[in-house]
Design a protein around this motif. Structure first.
Motif, short mmCIF file in Angstrom:
data_model
loop_
_atom_site.label_atom_id
_atom_site.label_comp_id
_atom_site.label_asym_id
_atom_site.label_seq_id
_atom_site.Cartn_x
_atom_site.Cartn_y
_atom_site.Cartn_z
N LEU A 211 -17.54 79.03 22.34
CA LEU A 211 -16.84 78.75 23.58
C LEU A 211 -17.58 79.44 24.72
CD1 LEU A 211 -14.45 77.49 25.06
CD2 LEU A 211 -13.11 79.52 24.48
N LEU A 212 -18.24 78.64 25.56
CA LEU A 212 -19.18 79.16 26.54
C LEU A 212 -18.64 79.03 27.96
CD1 LEU A 212 -22.37 77.51 25.01
CD2 LEU A 212 -21.34 79.71 24.44
N ASP A 213 -18.77 80.11 28.71
CA ASP A 213 -18.35 80.15 30.11
C ASP A 213 -19.39 79.41 30.96
OD1 ASP A 213 -17.47 80.75 32.63
OD2 ASP A 213 -17.30 82.92 32.29
N ARG A 214 -18.92 78.42 31.76
CA ARG A 214 -19.82 77.67 32.64
C ARG A 214 -19.54 77.96 34.12
NH1 ARG A 214 -22.29 73.08 31.60
NH2 ARG A 214 -23.20 73.64 33.60
N SER A 215 -18.96 79.09 34.41
CA SER A 215 -18.70 79.43 35.81
C SER A 215 -20.00 79.82 36.51
CB SER A 215 -17.69 80.58 35.90
OG SER A 215 -18.20 81.73 35.25
N ARG A 216 -20.00 79.78 37.84
CA ARG A 216 -21.22 80.05 38.61
C ARG A 216 -21.76 81.44 38.38
NH1 ARG A 216 -18.63 77.24 43.22
NH2 ARG A 216 -19.48 75.13 43.31
N GLU B 171 -36.27 89.05 35.53
CA GLU B 171 -34.86 89.08 35.15
C GLU B 171 -34.45 87.75 34.49
OE1 GLU B 171 -32.54 92.10 38.14
OE2 GLU B 171 -32.91 90.06 38.86
N GLU B 172 -33.39 87.82 33.71
CA GLU B 172 -32.87 86.66 33.00
C GLU B 172 -31.39 86.52 33.32
OE1 GLU B 172 -33.49 84.94 28.50
OE2 GLU B 172 -32.98 87.06 28.73
N SER B 173 -30.96 85.31 33.59
CA SER B 173 -29.54 85.11 33.87
C SER B 173 -28.72 85.36 32.61
CB SER B 173 -29.29 83.69 34.37
OG SER B 173 -29.49 82.75 33.33
N LYS B 174 -27.44 85.65 32.81
CA LYS B 174 -26.56 85.90 31.66
C LYS B 174 -26.46 84.68 30.75
CE LYS B 174 -23.64 87.38 34.74
NZ LYS B 174 -22.43 87.85 35.46
N SER B 175 -26.39 83.50 31.35
CA SER B 175 -26.28 82.29 30.53
C SER B 175 -27.53 82.06 29.70
CB SER B 175 -26.01 81.08 31.43
OG SER B 175 -27.08 80.86 32.33
N ARG B 176 -28.71 82.27 30.26
CA ARG B 176 -29.94 82.04 29.50
C ARG B 176 -30.14 83.08 28.41
NH1 ARG B 176 -32.89 77.98 30.86
NH2 ARG B 176 -32.67 76.99 32.92
N ALA B 177 -29.74 84.30 28.67
CA ALA B 177 -29.82 85.32 27.62
C ALA B 177 -28.91 84.96 26.45
CB ALA B 177 -29.43 86.69 28.19
N ALA B 178 -27.70 84.50 26.77
CA ALA B 178 -26.77 84.11 25.70
C ALA B 178 -27.31 82.93 24.93
CB ALA B 178 -25.40 83.78 26.31
N VAL B 179 -27.86 81.92 25.63
CA VAL B 179 -28.39 80.73 24.96
C VAL B 179 -29.54 81.09 24.04
CG1 VAL B 179 -29.70 78.61 25.38
CG2 VAL B 179 -27.63 79.07 26.69
N ARG B 180 -30.41 81.95 24.48
CA ARG B 180 -31.59 82.33 23.68
C ARG B 180 -31.17 82.93 22.33
NH1 ARG B 180 -34.77 87.06 24.13
NH2 ARG B 180 -33.67 87.64 26.04
N ALA C 128 -28.96 71.94 20.84
CA ALA C 128 -29.07 71.19 22.09
C ALA C 128 -27.82 71.38 22.95
CB ALA C 128 -29.29 69.71 21.80
N ALA C 129 -26.65 71.41 22.30
CA ALA C 129 -25.41 71.61 23.05
C ALA C 129 -25.37 72.99 23.70
CB ALA C 129 -24.22 71.43 22.11
N VAL C 130 -25.88 73.99 23.00
CA VAL C 130 -25.90 75.34 23.57
C VAL C 130 -26.91 75.41 24.72
CG1 VAL C 130 -26.60 77.71 23.08
CG2 VAL C 130 -25.08 76.52 21.51
N ARG C 131 -28.06 74.76 24.56
CA ARG C 131 -29.06 74.77 25.64
C ARG C 131 -28.51 74.13 26.91
NH1 ARG C 131 -32.71 73.58 21.42
NH2 ARG C 131 -32.54 71.35 21.85
N ALA C 132 -27.66 73.12 26.75
CA ALA C 132 -27.09 72.45 27.92
C ALA C 132 -26.23 73.40 28.74
CB ALA C 132 -26.27 71.24 27.49
N VAL D 12 -16.24 82.14 18.95
CA VAL D 12 -17.14 83.08 19.60
C VAL D 12 -17.08 82.79 21.10
CG1 VAL D 12 -19.49 83.95 19.78
CG2 VAL D 12 -18.61 83.18 17.56
N LEU D 13 -16.40 83.63 21.84
CA LEU D 13 -16.23 83.46 23.28
C LEU D 13 -17.34 84.23 23.99
CD1 LEU D 13 -14.69 82.77 25.91
CD2 LEU D 13 -13.22 84.76 25.45
N VAL D 14 -18.10 83.53 24.81
CA VAL D 14 -19.17 84.15 25.59
C VAL D 14 -18.82 83.95 27.06
CG1 VAL D 14 -21.63 84.21 26.09
CG2 VAL D 14 -20.85 83.62 23.79
N SER D 15 -18.47 85.05 27.72
CA SER D 15 -17.99 84.94 29.10
C SER D 15 -18.25 86.24 29.84
CB SER D 15 -16.49 84.63 29.11
OG SER D 15 -15.96 84.67 30.41
N ASP D 16 -18.40 86.12 31.16
CA ASP D 16 -18.57 87.31 31.98
C ASP D 16 -17.32 87.63 32.79
OD1 ASP D 16 -18.62 85.24 33.79
OD2 ASP D 16 -20.32 86.01 34.94
#
Length: 323
Positions: A85-90, A105-114, A152-156, A190-194
């Motif tokens: 469950l991925l957070d898509r907020s700005r 630097e790496e954004s939080k979303s890209r670090a989580a995706v990697r 692919a879904a996670v990369r999106a 698995v909740l990934v959120s900031d």
């Protein structure tokens, strides 16, 4: 097994032709009693007839488009049915320092995706689903054993974020994956959120019932931005409200459910990696699942076997001796 163009099967009776006509030249004898019995010749003659009939049947099956339909094979392994469950907020597009990524630097979303991609690739037996949320929940991928689709879904989710964080709708979406899941073993979210948001009483009651019904394991990887309050910090009484500390109250809500729950407060990419590695070690229960195999076209196999049968008949014909 089935056929894409079954009308060609009307030609199948042609397979009787090898049994109705001779495939070799005959020789005349004045008296057949002079010929000794030859069981080997009779067997070879029958084999030639069967080979001819088989060649015709294979050609007809190829013309009719023989295929094997989609089928499922039950497998067993060690893993779990996990919904990411991925957070898509700005805010997920910012770095852990709370600003637009600059330099290395790496954004939080890209670090989580990697790290989630590596996690997916290292767990061959899991059934993985992907959901996302911002102002509204997003159904991305159902529970599936397809690793490429999950990755692919996670990369999106690393695409630019949308609007705000409506965590209640996201959790309801993640829980909706489990009623249709036939696999045994553990179920997990698995909740990934900031961040989080205030959950209204009606949504909280519905979520509580669903969590207690399906009893999933919950892992929250909280991507903490520098300077923001943490999950485990106890604020002064005047600030200890759901509106002021929604992340803390979501953490308390998970703890009150009576289900296996663990929170990870990640303040940099390395902490994200460690959290995902810990989840990987925890979810190793026996799992029974079904592996879906897609439709398989068998026309090429039919034509190939028919070619070998015809080649065998040609060789027999070349070896024929005329007296």
């Amino acid at each position: 097994m089935s056929f894409a163009q079954p009308l060609w099967l009307w030609l199948a009776p042609l397979a009787l032709l090898p049994f109705l006509s001779a495939l070799h030249h005959g020789n005349a004898y004045s008296w057949h009693v002079l010929l000794p019995g030859d069981a080997l010749s009779r067997c070879l003659h029958l084999a030639i007839q069967v080979t001819g009939a088989l060649a015709i049947l294979l050609l007809v099956a190829g013309l009719a488009g023989l295929f094997r339909g989609q089928y499922a094979v039950e497998r067993t392994g060690h893993g779990a049915s996990l919904v990411l469950l991925l957070d898509r907020s700005r805010s997920m597009d910012d770095s852990f320092a709370g600003r637009s990524p600059a330099g290395g630097e790496e954004s939080k979303s890209r670090a989580a995706v990697r790290f989630l991609e590596a996690f997916i690739g290292s767990r061959p037996h899991d059934r993985i689903g992907v959901a996302a949320f911002s102002t509204s929940p997003l159904f991305v991928l159902p529970l599936s054993a397809n690793r490429e689709a999950a990755a692919a879904a996670v990369r999106a989710s690393a695409l630019p974020g949308l609007a705000q964080t409506h965590i209640a709708k996201g959790l309801a979406m993640a829980l909706s994956y489990f009623p249709d899941d036939p696999a045994g073993g553990n179920r997990g979210i698995v909740l990934v959120s900031d961040g989080a948001a205030v959950i209204d009483p009606d949504s909280e009651a519905l979520l509580r019932r669903s969590f207690q019904q399906w009893h999933p394991h919950v892992y929250w990887i909280f991507l903490r931005t520098a300077g923001n309050p943490g999950l485990f910090d106890i604020p002064p009484p005047s600030e200890d409200t759901p509106q002021a500390r929604p992340e803390r109250y979501l953490h308390l809500f998970f703890e009150s459910l009576g289900i296996p729950y663990k929170a990870y407060q990640a303040e940099n990419p390395e902490a994200v990696r460690q959290a995902i590695a810990d989840i990987d070690r925890a979810e190793k229960a026996p799992l029974r699942y079904q592996e879906i195999h897609p439709r398989q076209d068998l026309r090429g196999l039919c034509y190939g076997l028919a070619a070998w049968a015809l080649l065998a008949l040609l060789m027999v014909k070349r070896l024929e001796i005329r007296l």
